[in-house]
Motif scaffolding. Structure first.
Motif, PDB file in Angstrom:
ATOM      1  N   LYS A 163      36.385  41.191  36.547  1.00  6.74           N
ATOM      2  CA  LYS A 163      37.124  41.420  37.264  1.00  6.74           C
ATOM      3  C   LYS A 163      37.715  42.812  38.337  1.00  6.74           C
ATOM      4  CE  LYS A 163      40.225  40.266  32.993  1.00  6.74           C
ATOM      5  NZ  LYS A 163      40.657  40.369  31.767  1.00  6.74           N
ATOM      6  N   TYR A 164      36.584  43.950  38.326  1.00  7.43           N
ATOM      7  CA  TYR A 164      37.004  44.916  39.409  1.00  7.43           C
ATOM      8  C   TYR A 164      36.121  44.559  40.564  1.00  7.43           C
ATOM      9  CZ  TYR A 164      40.173  46.718  35.820  1.00  7.43           C
ATOM     10  OH  TYR A 164      40.884  46.489  34.454  1.00  7.43           O
ATOM     11  N   ASN A 165      35.417  43.171  40.751  1.00  5.21           N
ATOM     12  CA  ASN A 165      34.365  42.916  41.744  1.00  5.21           C
ATOM     13  C   ASN A 165      33.061  43.567  42.006  1.00  5.21           C
ATOM     14  OD1 ASN A 165      35.818  40.597  42.908  1.00  5.21           O
ATOM     15  ND2 ASN A 165      37.416  42.201  43.873  1.00  5.21           N
ATOM     16  N   ILE A 166      33.103  43.643  40.662  1.00  6.41           N
ATOM     17  CA  ILE A 166      31.997  44.825  39.964  1.00  6.41           C
ATOM     18  C   ILE A 166      31.145  43.654  39.204  1.00  6.41           C
ATOM     19  CG2 ILE A 166      30.726  46.558  38.441  1.00  6.41           C
ATOM     20  CD1 ILE A 166      33.559  48.482  38.645  1.00  6.41           C
ATOM     21  N   ALA A 167      29.319  43.544  40.369  1.00  8.39           N
ATOM     22  CA  ALA A 167      28.306  42.062  39.667  1.00  8.39           C
ATOM     23  C   ALA A 167      27.479  42.967  38.230  1.00  8.39           C
ATOM     24  CB  ALA A 167      27.625  42.846  40.702  1.00  8.39           C
ATOM     25  N   VAL A 168      27.671  41.503  37.647  1.00  8.08           N
ATOM     26  CA  VAL A 168      27.210  42.086  35.867  1.00  8.08           C
ATOM     27  C   VAL A 168      26.825  39.816  36.032  1.00  8.08           C
ATOM     28  CG1 VAL A 168      28.536  43.672  35.204  1.00  8.08           C
ATOM     29  CG2 VAL A 168      30.214  41.469  34.897  1.00  8.08           C
TER      30      VAL A 168
END
Length: 284
Positions: free
Chosen positions: A63-68
């Protein structure tokens, strides 16, 4: 596996060509799933909520545009995710990418200044209880992290009752040792070591989180415990988040108690001696 093969083909709307063993995970086996055009990762476990919690944590980070990895399907017994192809990178490039993704994660906070999380999370095969009423960082660290894991270690026969007592005393004194005035709840990965972060030309991708809100330097102490990253990482990270004055001398040894207890609970052995050495260093 045949019924799961059919189920996953339906979910993906692709015919699965192969399902091959990839590696052994903390709670079960991990497979690489291939279709004609794509590759996926499939985690298998005995029935529990662990994989569902993992999927939820990955979706929260996303949701925080952090790559997973993207989650495609999840149940009490399996988790199907995007396969992230890693590519060889120079060490300095990896450390800069790791600093970027972790500083972005640590920039996430919550309006309630809450420590813990919105639901119970997991680390390895263990549940992490997360009281939403915890507004005191050292109270949370002691009551919801260190002591529950100490009890697991004791129940497994890895530490003595005397060691549990020393840990209890340490937890009662945490508020005296840690300066709470500058700590703001940050979103922590919680289990960041070399196998839980991948690198390619796009940057760094986080894997296997153990989410909670806490002091961001908790993640950094974990990194130092296993020498996951070095000077380049810390220099790059500090371009966004400066380290507290007492980080190395005070916080690092205190913040390594919990992850070391996790490793004692998982493996025993050499980690028991490391815990004893750490407690002596802390004069606990």
């Amino acid at each position: 596996m045949t019924s799961l093969h059919t189920q996953l083909s339906t979910v993906l709307d692709e015919e699965i060509v192969t399902i091959d063993f990839f590696c052994k995970g903390q709670i079960g086996e991990i497979y690489k799933v291939k279709t004609a055009d794509n590759t996926y990762i499939l985690k298998i476990s005995e029935p529990s909520s662990n994989l569902q919690v993992e999927a939820k944590m990955l979706e929260d980070i996303n949701k925080y545009n952090i790559a997973v990895p993207k989650v495609f399907d999840v149940s009490q017994t399996h988790l199907l995710m995007e396969y992230i192809e890693s590519t060889k990178q120079a060490k300095c490039a990896q450390e800069i990418a790791a600093a970027k993704v972790l500083s972005d994660l640590h920039a996430v906070t919550n309006d309630a200044r809450m420590y813990g999380y919105y639901y119970d999370t997991t680390i390895a095969s263990f549940t992490q209880k997360n009281e939403q009423t915890q507004y005191n960082w050292t109270l949370f660290l002691g009551q919801m992290r260190i002591m529950p894991m100490a009890k697991i270690c004791y129940d497994k026969g890895y530490i003595s009752k005397e060691t549990v007592g020393r840990l209890e005393m340490l937890c009662r004194e945490l508020y005296k040792r840690i300066d709470l005035s500058a700590i703001v709840p940050s979103l922590l990965h919680g289990d960041l070591w070399s196998s839980n972060i991948l690198f390619n030309m796009k940057g760094a991708t986080l894997l296997d989180p153990a989410l909670s809100f806490g002091d961001k330097e908790m993640d950094l102490a974990y990194i130092l415990m296993f020498d996951t990253f070095g000077d380049t990482f810390f220099e790059s990270y500090q371009e966004v988040h400066t380290l507290s004055d007492d980080f190395y001398e005070v916080k690092v040894p205190l913040y390594q108690v919990y992850p070391l207890l996790v490793h004692v609970a998982l493996y025993g052995g050499v980690y028991i001696k490391q815990l004893e050495t750490l407690l002596k260093r802390l004069q606990a």
